[in-house]
Design a protein around this motif. Structure first.
Motif, short mmCIF file in Angstrom:
data_model
loop_
_atom_site.label_atom_id
_atom_site.label_comp_id
_atom_site.label_asym_id
_atom_site.label_seq_id
_atom_site.Cartn_x
_atom_site.Cartn_y
_atom_site.Cartn_z
N ASN A 9 -135.21 -8.71 45.36
CA ASN A 9 -135.88 -8.29 44.11
C ASN A 9 -135.01 -7.82 43.30
O ASN A 9 -133.97 -7.01 43.18
CB ASN A 9 -136.61 -6.78 44.68
CG ASN A 9 -137.70 -7.15 45.53
OD1 ASN A 9 -138.45 -8.32 45.69
ND2 ASN A 9 -138.40 -6.09 46.16
N ILE A 10 -135.23 -8.34 42.18
CA ILE A 10 -134.31 -8.16 40.78
C ILE A 10 -134.84 -7.54 39.73
O ILE A 10 -135.88 -7.71 39.42
CB ILE A 10 -133.77 -9.65 40.40
CG1 ILE A 10 -133.36 -10.61 41.49
CG2 ILE A 10 -132.76 -9.46 39.27
CD1 ILE A 10 -132.05 -10.18 42.15
N SER A 11 -134.15 -6.38 39.16
CA SER A 11 -134.74 -6.03 37.91
C SER A 11 -133.60 -6.14 36.77
O SER A 11 -132.51 -6.20 37.22
CB SER A 11 -134.60 -4.48 38.25
OG SER A 11 -135.82 -4.05 38.94
N ILE A 12 -134.17 -6.54 35.56
CA ILE A 12 -133.20 -6.86 34.71
C ILE A 12 -133.12 -5.97 33.39
O ILE A 12 -134.51 -6.11 32.86
CB ILE A 12 -133.29 -8.29 34.16
CG1 ILE A 12 -132.80 -9.19 35.25
CG2 ILE A 12 -132.26 -8.87 33.07
CD1 ILE A 12 -133.15 -10.65 35.21
N PHE A 13 -132.56 -5.20 33.12
CA PHE A 13 -132.76 -4.31 31.91
C PHE A 13 -131.78 -5.17 30.84
O PHE A 13 -130.60 -5.32 31.17
CB PHE A 13 -132.22 -2.95 31.91
CG PHE A 13 -132.93 -2.05 32.95
CD1 PHE A 13 -133.74 -1.19 32.36
CD2 PHE A 13 -132.59 -2.10 34.24
CE1 PHE A 13 -134.40 -0.65 33.42
CE2 PHE A 13 -133.35 -1.27 35.22
CZ PHE A 13 -134.42 -0.57 34.85
N PHE A 14 -132.30 -5.28 29.71
CA PHE A 14 -131.74 -6.21 28.70
C PHE A 14 -131.92 -5.86 27.42
O PHE A 14 -133.08 -5.08 26.92
CB PHE A 14 -131.92 -7.47 28.77
CG PHE A 14 -133.25 -8.04 28.56
CD1 PHE A 14 -134.50 -8.00 29.35
CD2 PHE A 14 -133.47 -8.70 27.45
CE1 PHE A 14 -135.68 -7.98 29.06
CE2 PHE A 14 -134.83 -9.00 27.16
CZ PHE A 14 -135.78 -8.79 27.94
N CYS A 15 -130.92 -5.90 26.54
CA CYS A 15 -131.13 -5.39 25.02
C CYS A 15 -131.90 -6.70 24.37
O CYS A 15 -131.44 -8.09 24.60
CB CYS A 15 -129.61 -5.43 24.37
SG CYS A 15 -129.71 -5.57 22.65
N GLN A 16 -132.91 -6.25 23.81
CA GLN A 16 -133.90 -7.34 23.45
C GLN A 16 -133.34 -8.21 21.85
O GLN A 16 -133.67 -9.09 21.47
CB GLN A 16 -135.15 -6.83 23.02
CG GLN A 16 -135.38 -5.98 22.29
CD GLN A 16 -136.70 -5.17 22.30
OE1 GLN A 16 -137.56 -5.17 23.25
NE2 GLN A 16 -137.00 -4.49 21.25
N CYS A 44 -132.15 -1.44 22.43
CA CYS A 44 -130.40 -1.53 22.61
C CYS A 44 -130.10 -1.09 24.01
O CYS A 44 -130.62 -0.35 24.46
CB CYS A 44 -129.81 -0.60 21.52
SG CYS A 44 -128.08 -0.36 21.59
N SER A 45 -128.98 -1.76 24.37
CA SER A 45 -128.58 -1.76 25.99
C SER A 45 -128.37 -0.02 25.99
O SER A 45 -128.08 0.30 26.96
CB SER A 45 -127.69 -2.47 26.25
OG SER A 45 -126.35 -2.65 25.61
N GLY A 46 -127.83 0.40 24.76
CA GLY A 46 -127.38 1.74 24.83
C GLY A 46 -128.64 2.81 25.15
O GLY A 46 -128.31 4.16 25.49
N ARG A 47 -129.78 2.26 25.23
CA ARG A 47 -130.99 3.14 25.58
C ARG A 47 -130.81 3.20 27.25
O ARG A 47 -131.51 4.23 27.71
CB ARG A 47 -132.10 2.47 25.14
CG ARG A 47 -133.50 3.20 25.56
CD ARG A 47 -133.66 4.61 24.81
NE ARG A 47 -134.70 5.40 25.50
CZ ARG A 47 -134.90 6.16 26.52
NH1 ARG A 47 -133.62 6.21 27.12
NH2 ARG A 47 -135.82 6.63 26.94
N ILE A 48 -130.25 2.56 27.86
CA ILE A 48 -130.27 2.63 29.48
C ILE A 48 -129.81 3.89 29.68
O ILE A 48 -128.76 4.42 29.17
CB ILE A 48 -129.31 1.41 30.12
CG1 ILE A 48 -129.79 1.31 31.68
CG2 ILE A 48 -128.02 1.73 29.97
CD1 ILE A 48 -131.16 0.73 31.72
N ASP A 49 -130.49 4.45 30.77
CA ASP A 49 -129.91 5.73 31.43
C ASP A 49 -129.85 5.68 32.87
O ASP A 49 -130.38 4.73 33.51
CB ASP A 49 -130.89 6.79 31.11
CG ASP A 49 -130.44 8.09 31.40
OD1 ASP A 49 -129.87 8.94 30.52
OD2 ASP A 49 -130.48 8.72 32.72
N SER A 50 -128.93 6.43 33.50
CA SER A 50 -128.80 6.42 34.91
C SER A 50 -129.98 6.35 35.64
O SER A 50 -130.12 5.75 36.64
CB SER A 50 -127.59 7.51 35.30
OG SER A 50 -126.22 7.16 34.75
#
Lengths: 141, 222
Positions: A9-16, A44-50
Motif C-alpha cells: 500500500n503506497i501513499s504519496i504526498f506531493f506538491c501539486q 506546497c510540500s511545506g504543508r506536510i506535517d509529521s
C-alpha cells in the motif's frame, strides 16, 4: 520484486506545483490500483506535517512518499526544505517504535517542472520493494 | 513559558505497560508552544503507541484529548466525565500539569510523557532558550532586562568574568555573553550608571529555601 507486484500500500504526498494536471494525471493509476495507492496533493510540500505521515502509516500504508520540488525551485521559496526536515523527524519517530525508517521517503522531483505525477508514481512503484507489508497493517488484517 | 521535551518512547511504553486503556492528555499552553505537548504532539504520540501495539500484537486502546491548560482545575474538570473509562492517563503536560491532574483524580494513575526542562522563550521557530530561573528575587531592572543569574554561565551579578571572546561566552561559544548584552543595552539606553550599584549575592532562600513555594492572594480568592 517491485513495489507494485509486492502488493504494498503506497501513499504519496506531493506538491501539486510539480504537475498542474495532477488531478487528471493520477486518475488512471488510482483506477488501476484502487485503495492500494493514495495520492495527497498539497499546495506546497511545506504543508506536510509529521502527523500526516504518522496517520498514513497508521491507516495501513506500507510505504509513504513525499514528493517535493527540487531545492531552490519551491514556488513558496523553502517549503521543500521544511518537508525534508519533517520527513527526517518522522523517520526518527517511527524508528523509535521499531518500524523501518525507509517506510518514509522523500523524493525530489526532476528539475524542469512540470512532471507527470502518474509517470513519477509508476517509476516509484517499479522500484525494488526493500520492505514488506507493514507490521502495523499485518496485525490488523 | 515552561518548556519540555518528550521522553523516549521506550520509557513511556515501560510506564504504560500494565495498562490497556490509555488516555493521552495534552496541554494547549506552554508545552504546545514549545511543540512537545499540544494537540499535534498528542496525535503523534498516540499514533506511535497504537502502531507499536499493533505491530507487536498488543490489544490496547489509546485515545486523545487536549486541555487548554492542564494546571488549572476549571480545565482539568473536563476529564471528569471520561476519566473512569481509562486505566491510565499519559500526560503531555509539564510537571505542574501532571501533578495538578493527579490531585484532582487521586485514584487514577497519571504518568508523564514529558521531561519538563526550563522557563524560557521562543527565540525563533524551533529554538527555545532558558532565560529565567524563577529565583523569586527578580533584578532584571538593574541589568537591562538580561538575567545574569540565568544567562551568564557563571551567574555573575557584578560585571563580566573577562573570559568572553568576540561577544561570546567562553563556556559555550554558541551563547552570547550575558554581560556583553547587559553593558551594550545599558549603553544604548544611556543607563550605564546602573552598573555602579554593587549587588550582594543572590538570596536563594527565596527560591527553594523553604521547600515548594506558593503565592497566596486573598483578593483573587472566592
Amino acid at each position: 520484486m517491485d513495489q507494485k507486484n509486492a502488493g504494498l500500500n503506497i501513499s504519496i504526498f506531493f506538491c501539486q506545483q510539480i504537475d498542474p494536471n495532477q488531478d487528471v494525471n493520477r486518475r488512471a493509476l488510482e483506477r488501476e490500483l484502487g485503495n492500494r495507492i493514495r495520492f495527497f496533493p498539497l499546495p506546497c510540500s511545506g504543508r506536510i506535517d509529521s502527523l500526516h505521515l504518522m496517520r498514513a502509516l497508521e491507516s495501513g500504508a506500507d510505504k509513504v512518499y513525499v514528493i517535493t520540488c527540487p531545492e531552490g525551485a519551491c514556488h513558496y521559496r523553502e517549503g521543500n526544505i521544511r518537508a525534508r526536515k519533517r520527513v527526517a523527524y518522522t523517520k526518527g519517530l517511527i524508528e523509535e517504535i521499531g518500524l523501518e525508517g525507509e517506510r518514509l521517503e522523500l523524493i525530489i522531483a526532476p528539475t524542469g517542472n512540470p512532471v507527470n505525477i502518474d509517470e513519477l508514481a509508476r517509476d516509484l512503484l517499479s522500484r525494488e520493494a526493500t520492505t514488506g507489508p507493514s507490521p502495523v497493517r499485518g496485525k490488523t488484517a | 513559558m515552561i518548556t519540555a521535551e518528550r521522553k523516549p518512547i521506550s520509557e513511556i511504553k515501560e510506564m504504560i505497560a500494565p495498562y490497556r486503556k490509555i488516555l493521552i492528555v495534552g496541554c494547549g499552553s506552554c508545552v504546545a508552544e514549545c511543540a512537545s505537548g499540544g494537540e499535534k504532539e498528542v496525535g503523534l504520540l498516540a499514533s506511535a503507541l497504537r502502531m507499536d501495539a499493533k505491530a507487536s500484537g498488543k490489544d490496547i486502546e489509546v485515545k486523545e484529548m487536549t486541555l487548554d491548560r492542564q494546571c488549572v482545575y476549571e480545565f482539568i474538570d473536563q476529564l471528569t466525565e471520561v476519566v473512569d473509562q481509562y486505566d491510565v492517563i499519559l500526560s503531555l503536560g509539564c510537571g505542574a500539569g501532571v501533578q495538578a491532574v493527579a490531585e484532582v483524580f487521586p485514584k487514577v494513575h497519571i504518568v508523564p510523557a514529558l521531561n519538563t526542562t526550563f522557563i524560557g522563550q521562543t527565540k525563533e521557530a524551533g529554538l527555545w532558550i532558558e532565560n529565567c530561573r524563577g529565583c523569586g528575587d527578580c533584578k532584571l531592572g538593574f541589568f537591562a532586562a538580561v538575567c545574569p543569574v540565568t544567562r551568564c554561565a557563571k551567574g555573575l551579578f557584578n560585571g563580566p568574568c573577562g573570559g568572553s571572546k568576540t561577544d561570546r561566552c567562553e563556556v559555550d561559544p554558541d551563547v552570547p555573553c550575558a554581560w556583553q548584552l547587559i553593558v551594550s543595552r545599558l549603553e544604548d539606553m544611556g543607563r550605564l550608571d546602573l552598573l555602579c550599584k554593587v549587588h550582594p549575592p543572590a538570596d536563594w532562600s527565596k527560591q527553594q529555601g523553604k521547600g515548594p513555594r506558593k503565592i497566596y492572594r486573598e483578593d483573587q480568592r472566592s
